[in-house]
Design a protein around this motif. Structure first.
Motif: not given
Length: 376
Positions: A352-372
């Motif tokens: 969860s922490s890794v994904l949060f950092n990636l979101e902040m860096a604009g590398v991934v985004k979370m879609l509806p349903g908790g899908v990355y």
């Protein structure tokens, strides 16, 4: 009191015979002046013997058109709106080459409509994440290849507004072509973006104030989008999508048409796939190929752009675990966090922490349903 100059009479002419532009243009070519036409409105038949009775009657009963022209002149003067007639030097030359070009355009903003590299970007109002990312990537890369490029679209929901906002975020000029008068913005939720477009480009319409955004107006608006630009790029479209009309008109104007391919069976790729299959649109793969095809760059310049980092190393500053997650998403596509945890062999709290950092860096985004989803 309005000074009744050539622009005034062109406005009246536009209002009087809006849906028969070809005939009006023929009259203007014969006489050279809208003012002269109105001065000789009782003997139009002598100027154009083949003109129909409806046109003759329109000139004989033109009081309403003259009144609306005066109202519109006052409105444009109050709001700093430019009235470009088809005989003006500032009228877009590309558009004037089209037989059905408006004889008057209203422009709010300082944009030069004769810029060399104008491209129209259109698509469905219900764009997918694929369409959104493709639009943003195209605009971003085009700016690096051709910094003076201008993005033209229709300020509508979906691909249109994504294209405008991507241009503004990248410091590019953009043109919004409206299906109504400049006294309103439709949809209202795009009002703030429209204000930015006015500052960094311009809003363009052929419609007088108090004109509703009717369906027919959007179809007529599409010919201006197609006519203003050197090329039209269709990002996403259903089989009968409205943006296909813009592509069709662009083809009729002998402009280049590009279409972004999609997976067979995807609803909002059917129109693009059809354009490609029937050779009505060139397959679009990247801004690089687009610019080469249009002659807006060459291989040598493109290599220099790439060397400066446009095709950057993929996420070079990521940690090992972040690179691992990116690699998984790149190979498998969108994935929920629990499946990512299994594939990466990482505990969910740490992931969860890794994904949060990636979101902040604009590398991934979370879609509806908790899908990355990996942002390319």
């Amino acid at each position: 009191m309005i000074y009744k100059d050539e622009t005034f009479y062109m406005l009246a002419l536009s209002r009087m015979y809006f849906f028969h532009i070809a005939e009006i243009r023929l009259l203007l070519e014969r006489v050279g002046s809208a003012k002269v036409l109105f001065e000789h409105r009782k003997n139009i038949h002598d100027i154009l013997p083949e003109c129909n009775k409806k046109l003759l009657d329109a000139f004989l009963n033109c009081d309403e058109a003259l009144k609306r022209a005066e109202e519109e002149m006052l409105f444009t003067q109050r709001h700093g709106i430019r009235c470009l007639t088809i005989n003006d030097a500032d009228y877009p030359a590309l558009l004037s080459d089209c037989d059905d070009a408006p004889i008057v355009l209203f422009v709010l903003g300082g944009i030069n409509l004769n810029r060399q590299h104008i491209v129209s970007v259109v698509g469905t109002r219900r764009c997918t994440e694929y369409g959104r990312e493709t639009t943003e990537r195209f605009v971003r890369e085009l700016r690096e290849i051709c910094p003076d490029a201008v993005i033209c679209s229709g300020l509508a929901y979906g691909i249109d507004i994504v294209a405008h906002r991507a241009a503004l975020e990248g410091g590019m000029d953009t043109i919004g072509v409206l299906a109504h008068g400049l006294d309103t913005i439709y949809p209202a939720s795009h009002r703030n973006t429209a204000k930015e477009v006015m500052r960094h480009g311009g809003l363009v319409t052929e419609y007088f104030q108090n004109t509703n955004a009717d369906k027919m107006n959007f179809l007529r608006r599409n010919r201006i989008i197609a006519g203003l630009s050197c090329a039209t790029v269709v990002i996403e479209s259903a089989y009968r999508g409205g943006s296909l009309s813009t592509a069709r008109i662009a083809g009729e104007y002998n402009r280049d048409v590009f279409a972004v391919p999609g997976r067979i069976g995807d609803q909002y790729s059917e129109g693009c796939n059809e354009l490609i299959a029937k050779n009505k649109g060139q397959i679009f793969t990247s801004a690089y190929d687009f610019a080469l095809c249009m002659g807006w760059t060459n291989e040598e310049k493109l290599e220099k752009v790439r060397a400066n980092g446009i095709q950057r190393e993929l996420f070079p500053s990521l940690t090992d675990i972040e690179k691992k997650v990116v690699g998984i998403l790149s190979e498998t596509g969108d994935m929920q966090i629990n499946m990512l945890a299994v594939h990466s062999k990482t505990a969910i709290p740490e992931l969860s922490s890794v994904l949060f950092n990636l979101e902040m860096a604009g590398v991934v985004k979370m879609l509806p349903g908790g899908v990355y989803h990996l942002i390319q």
